[in-house]
Design a protein around this motif. Structure first.
Motif, PDB file in Angstrom:
ATOM      1  N   TYR A 187       0.833  -1.212   0.000  1.00 29.35           N
ATOM      2  CA  TYR A 187       0.000   0.000   0.000  1.00 29.35           C
ATOM      3  C   TYR A 187       0.864   1.257   0.000  1.00 29.35           C
ATOM      4  O   TYR A 187       0.626   2.183  -0.791  1.00 29.35           O
ATOM      5  CB  TYR A 187      -0.926  -0.017   1.216  1.00 29.35           C
ATOM      6  CG  TYR A 187      -1.781   1.224   1.347  1.00 29.35           C
ATOM      7  CD1 TYR A 187      -2.933   1.379   0.580  1.00 29.35           C
ATOM      8  CD2 TYR A 187      -1.421   2.238   2.241  1.00 29.35           C
ATOM      9  CE1 TYR A 187      -3.708   2.515   0.698  1.00 29.35           C
ATOM     10  CE2 TYR A 187      -2.197   3.377   2.371  1.00 29.35           C
ATOM     11  CZ  TYR A 187      -3.337   3.512   1.595  1.00 29.35           C
ATOM     12  OH  TYR A 187      -4.098   4.642   1.713  1.00 29.35           O
ATOM     13  N   ASP A 191       0.845   3.848  -3.095  1.00 28.34           N
ATOM     14  CA  ASP A 191       0.119   5.081  -2.792  1.00 28.34           C
ATOM     15  C   ASP A 191       1.059   6.263  -2.557  1.00 28.34           C
ATOM     16  O   ASP A 191       0.784   7.380  -3.006  1.00 28.34           O
ATOM     17  CB  ASP A 191      -0.763   4.864  -1.559  1.00 28.34           C
ATOM     18  CG  ASP A 191      -1.722   6.014  -1.341  1.00 28.34           C
ATOM     19  OD1 ASP A 191      -2.722   6.092  -2.080  1.00 28.34           O
ATOM     20  OD2 ASP A 191      -1.458   6.844  -0.435  1.00 28.34           O
ATOM     21  N   GLY A 200      -7.979   3.136   1.001  1.00 32.15           N
ATOM     22  CA  GLY A 200      -7.496   2.851   2.349  1.00 32.15           C
ATOM     23  C   GLY A 200      -8.544   2.249   3.253  1.00 32.15           C
ATOM     24  O   GLY A 200      -8.198   1.580   4.226  1.00 32.15           O
ATOM     25  N   MET A 204      -7.927   4.523   6.618  1.00 32.39           N
ATOM     26  CA  MET A 204      -7.385   5.694   5.904  1.00 32.39           C
ATOM     27  C   MET A 204      -6.874   6.745   6.876  1.00 32.39           C
ATOM     28  O   MET A 204      -5.776   7.296   6.710  1.00 32.39           O
ATOM     29  CB  MET A 204      -8.468   6.293   5.006  1.00 32.39           C
ATOM     30  CG  MET A 204      -8.016   7.542   4.267  1.00 32.39           C
ATOM     31  SD  MET A 204      -6.745   7.223   3.042  1.00 32.39           S
ATOM     32  CE  MET A 204      -7.728   6.415   1.785  1.00 32.39           C
TER      33      MET A 204
END
Length: 207
Positions: A187, A191, A200, A204
């Motif tokens: 991730y 990202d 997310g 998040m």
């Protein structure tokens, strides 16, 4: 007294014909034309069988060209955050595929052949392991459904853990931790570093 024959002696030598040799009919001519064609077809099939690895080269070329084409047509105006953007990985992967395809084709044309698999631990008489195939398919489908509401960190962890379980791993104390670390690292890589936004989910605000 016996009378002796005074006539000419008969010749016992065979008489050779001096006439023209009979010409071959249409069937003979057609047969002579088919033989070279059959030999050429056999030679072509034999050459293709001996260089069957060229099919892998064609496949790699097609995939590499597809990846590069997709990278060139990718819109990066929103996701671009620095010199390394969403196009970087597709460019590297596509270029590597083209390079491997060319090098493999050169090696095959020079006579290189891959070593045959010994297959000491492979029993060709055993049926396919459909349980593993179905488990992996279910894990991938579940990830595709859950990645929206749960986000990539949680769905990715379930993907890695479920794949390990489907492939036979039963370390219940270690596999979830490794799956969570891999999911979070993936991730952050996409990202934050590559600029490819991933969902997310509930985490998040935490991560």
């Amino acid at each position: 007294m016996t009378a002796e024959s005074t006539g000419p002696a008969e010749s016992t030598e065979p008489v050779e014909s001096t006439g023209p040799a009979p010409s071959e009919g249409p069937a003979g001519a057609a047969g002579s034309d088919k033989e070279p064609a059959q030999e050429q077809g056999t030679t072509t099939r034999s050459w293709l069988r001996d260089h069957s690895e060229l099919g892998v080269c064609v496949l790699l070329l097609a995939i590499g060209a597809l990846v590069l084409t997709d990278a060139l047509t990718m819109s990066v105006d929103i996701a671009q955050r620095g010199p390394i953007g969403p196009r970087t990985v597709p460019f590297v992967v596509g270029s590597a595929l083209l390079l491997v395809a060319v090098l493999l084709a050169v090696d095959v044309l020079r006579g290189g052949r891959g070593e045959a698999e010994g297959g000491e631990d492979v029993d060709l008489d055993e049926p396919a392991d459909w349980r593993t195939v179905l488990l992996l398919s279910g894990v991938f489908l579940a990830t595709a459904v859950l990645i929206g509401p749960l986000g990539f960190p949680i769905a990715g962890a379930l993907l890695f853990w479920g794949s390990a379980y489907a492939l036979g791993s039963r370390h219940y104390d270690r596999d979830p931790l490794i799956a969570a670390v891999l999911s979070l690292a993936t991730y952050f890589l996409f990202d934050n570093l590559l600029g490819v936004p991933l969902p997310g989910g509930p985490l998040m605000g935490v991560i």
